[in-house]
Design a protein around this motif. Structure first.
Motif, short mmCIF file in Angstrom:
data_model
loop_
_atom_site.label_atom_id
_atom_site.label_comp_id
_atom_site.label_asym_id
_atom_site.label_seq_id
_atom_site.Cartn_x
_atom_site.Cartn_y
_atom_site.Cartn_z
N GLY A 18 0.81 -1.21 0.00
CA GLY A 18 0.00 0.00 0.00
C GLY A 18 0.84 1.26 0.00
N VAL A 19 1.93 1.24 0.75
CA VAL A 19 2.84 2.39 0.77
C VAL A 19 3.49 2.57 -0.61
N GLU A 20 3.94 1.46 -1.19
CA GLU A 20 4.61 1.53 -2.49
C GLU A 20 3.66 2.04 -3.58
N GLN A 21 2.40 1.65 -3.51
CA GLN A 21 1.43 2.06 -4.53
C GLN A 21 0.85 3.44 -4.27
N GLY A 22 1.13 4.02 -3.11
CA GLY A 22 0.58 5.32 -2.78
C GLY A 22 -0.81 5.26 -2.18
N THR A 23 -1.32 4.03 -1.93
CA THR A 23 -2.62 3.88 -1.29
C THR A 23 -2.54 4.27 0.18
N PHE A 24 -1.40 3.97 0.81
CA PHE A 24 -1.15 4.33 2.21
C PHE A 24 -0.02 5.35 2.26
N LEU B 29 -7.18 2.77 11.47
CA LEU B 29 -6.30 2.48 10.35
C LEU B 29 -6.56 3.38 9.14
N VAL B 30 -7.82 3.62 8.84
CA VAL B 30 -8.13 4.48 7.70
C VAL B 30 -7.57 5.87 7.93
N ASP B 31 -7.70 6.38 9.17
CA ASP B 31 -7.15 7.71 9.49
C ASP B 31 -5.63 7.70 9.41
N GLU B 32 -5.02 6.65 9.96
CA GLU B 32 -3.56 6.59 10.04
C GLU B 32 -2.91 6.29 8.69
N LEU B 33 -3.57 5.48 7.88
CA LEU B 33 -2.95 5.05 6.62
C LEU B 33 -3.29 5.94 5.45
N ARG B 34 -4.31 6.77 5.57
CA ARG B 34 -4.69 7.64 4.47
C ARG B 34 -3.54 8.58 4.13
N PRO B 35 -3.18 8.68 2.86
CA PRO B 35 -2.11 9.61 2.48
C PRO B 35 -2.44 11.04 2.86
#
Length: 203
Positions: free
Chosen positions: A144-150, A193-199
């Motif tokens: 997710g980080v690599e794809q920019g989702t996170f 998680l949605v709050d923390e992982l949202r770009p």
């Protein structure tokens, strides 16, 4: 000494494992005996003893069998959206394919976890499984980080948090009979998680 489980054909091994699971669920670890396992086994008691000499030897095999089944259920589509994969993994670990069957599975697993401080074979098998699930979470978050989702986060730290939260909710579920524990954890976890992982910059 009896043969290991690899020498049993798959139908026989499945039948032995299912009988052991039923006996453990019915009697608990302290009340479990080879005779009580044999009482749940629809084949001969001698066949059971041919493959396994002791209760603990049989329970190590059961733990391996249960965790292999869990691994099969956790197979994910690696091409799907990372958040969808994360959601699917959490739901499978919390609820399984059938909620009541999963509660029985988790109750039995907790019985064996409780013996792990005193049984090295149990401890090693559980550690192997926990590490594998941890890595599934790490891989999903890293993708997710690599794809920019996170956003940029530490995948290992996120995996540790999520897995620890899941284990806590399951313990409350099976030891305190808090049937709402998995649902409450899921809601709280995904809000966080949605709050923390949202770009950064995403609404």
């Amino acid at each position: 000494m009896g043969d290991t489980e690899e020498t049993a054909n798959q139908p026989t091994r499945d039948a032995i494992m299912e009988a052991t699971f039923r006996a453990l669920t019915r009697h608990g670890y302290a009340g479990l005996t080879m005779q009580k396992i044999a009482d749940e086994f629809d084949k001969s008691k001698s066949l059971l003893h041919y493959h396994y000499d002791t209760k603990d030897e049989l329970l190590v095999a059961l733990l391996d069998y249960m965790l292999a089944q869990l691994d099969e259920r956790l197979a994910l589509d690696e091409e799907s959206d990372p958040l969808d994969r994360l959601t699917t993994l959490v739901d499978m670990l919390l609820f399984g394919p059938d909620r009541e069957a999963h509660k029985a599975f988790q109750t039995t697993l907790l019985e064996l976890r409780a013996q792990a401080p005193y049984n090295e074979a149990f401890r090693e098998q559980l550690a192997t499984n926990d590490a594998a699930i941890h890595e599934l979470f790490v891989d999903i978050v890293a993708d997710g980080v690599e794809q920019g989702t996170f956003r940029e986060v530490d995948p290992d730290a996120v995996a540790t948090l999520v897995l620890s939260a899941l284990q806590g909710a399951r313990v409350r579920w099976v030891t305190l009979d808090e049937d709402s524990a998995p649902d409450e954890l899921r809601d709280a976890l995904f809000t966080y998680l949605v709050d923390e992982l949202r770009p950064e910059g995403d609404a």
